[in-house]
Design an enzyme around this catalytic site. Structure first.
Site, PDB file in Angstrom:
ATOM      1  N   GLU A 104       6.271 -31.411 -47.913  1.00 57.59           N
ATOM      2  CA  GLU A 104       5.480 -31.464 -49.146  1.00 57.59           C
ATOM      3  C   GLU A 104       6.003 -32.615 -49.985  1.00 57.59           C
ATOM      4  O   GLU A 104       7.184 -32.955 -49.933  1.00 57.59           O
ATOM      5  CB  GLU A 104       5.543 -30.149 -49.916  1.00 57.59           C
ATOM      6  CG  GLU A 104       6.899 -29.824 -50.451  1.00 57.59           C
ATOM      7  CD  GLU A 104       6.972 -28.444 -51.072  1.00 57.59           C
ATOM      8  OE1 GLU A 104       7.712 -28.314 -52.065  1.00 57.59           O
ATOM      9  OE2 GLU A 104       6.331 -27.509 -50.567  1.00 57.59           O
ATOM     10  N   TYR A 116       5.117 -41.487 -45.482  1.00 56.35           N
ATOM     11  CA  TYR A 116       4.742 -40.403 -44.575  1.00 56.35           C
ATOM     12  C   TYR A 116       3.454 -40.735 -43.807  1.00 56.35           C
ATOM     13  O   TYR A 116       3.344 -40.472 -42.610  1.00 56.35           O
ATOM     14  CB  TYR A 116       4.591 -39.090 -45.342  1.00 56.35           C
ATOM     15  CG  TYR A 116       5.830 -38.701 -46.113  1.00 56.35           C
ATOM     16  CD1 TYR A 116       7.108 -38.974 -45.628  1.00 56.35           C
ATOM     17  CD2 TYR A 116       5.738 -38.088 -47.351  1.00 56.35           C
ATOM     18  CE1 TYR A 116       8.242 -38.633 -46.344  1.00 56.35           C
ATOM     19  CE2 TYR A 116       6.871 -37.733 -48.074  1.00 56.35           C
ATOM     20  CZ  TYR A 116       8.118 -38.012 -47.570  1.00 56.35           C
ATOM     21  OH  TYR A 116       9.245 -37.676 -48.283  1.00 56.35           O
TER      22      TYR A 116
END
Length: 151
Positions: A104, A116
């Site tokens: 997250e 990411y």
């Protein structure tokens, strides 16, 4: 030109430096005790340049699922490709064992989201008002990569 950095298993002696980096880079940082507990219960990596610790990753690997619980590069070392190298080291460590990797990220942390995404993670859902910040609540973006599609 900066050294490439080396990723190695975290050792207990790294925890003080890791806790210091965490204080620099995170609005609601983990405390030293949380890192001590994670060191005992989870997989932990440290990134070093020479003899200086500059980053870390804490992740789980259980029943084919992996989750990055905490990953960071010290603020003075950011923007030099070290975060990508550390993230790739995590992916390499779980390769062949994990079918999925989750993490997250705060919705306003655009550099981390780009890191990411560049590693192949995609947004799968949003947790509204998950993070408490001095600027008010911020959403958490849940990201994942499915390794079962890789050859």
């Amino acid at each position: 030109m900066i050294e490439n950095g080396a990723v190695r298993p975290m050792v207990e002696g790294d925890i003080d430096a890791i806790a210091e980096i965490e204080q620099q880079v995170t609005p609601h940082p983990w405390n030293r005790k949380q890192f001590e507990e994670s060191f005992l219960k989870h997989h932990c990596l440290s990134m070093v340049l020479g003899d200086q610790l500059v980053g870390y990753a804490v992740f789980t690997l259980v029943a084919g699922e992996s989750e990055i619980l905490n990953i960071a590069i010290g603020s003075q070392w950011q923007g030099r490709g070290l975060g990508s190298k550390l993230l790739n080291a995590v992916i390499e460590r779980i390769s062949g064992e994990a079918e999925h990797l989750f993490l997250e990220v705060r919705a306003d942390n655009y550099p981390a989201q780009t890191l990411y995404q560049n590693a192949g993670l995609v947004e799968i859902c949003v947790r509204r008002n998950y993070y408490r910040t001095t600027d008010g609540p911020k959403d958490a973006i849940i990201m994942a990569i499915d390794f079962s599609f890789r050859s």
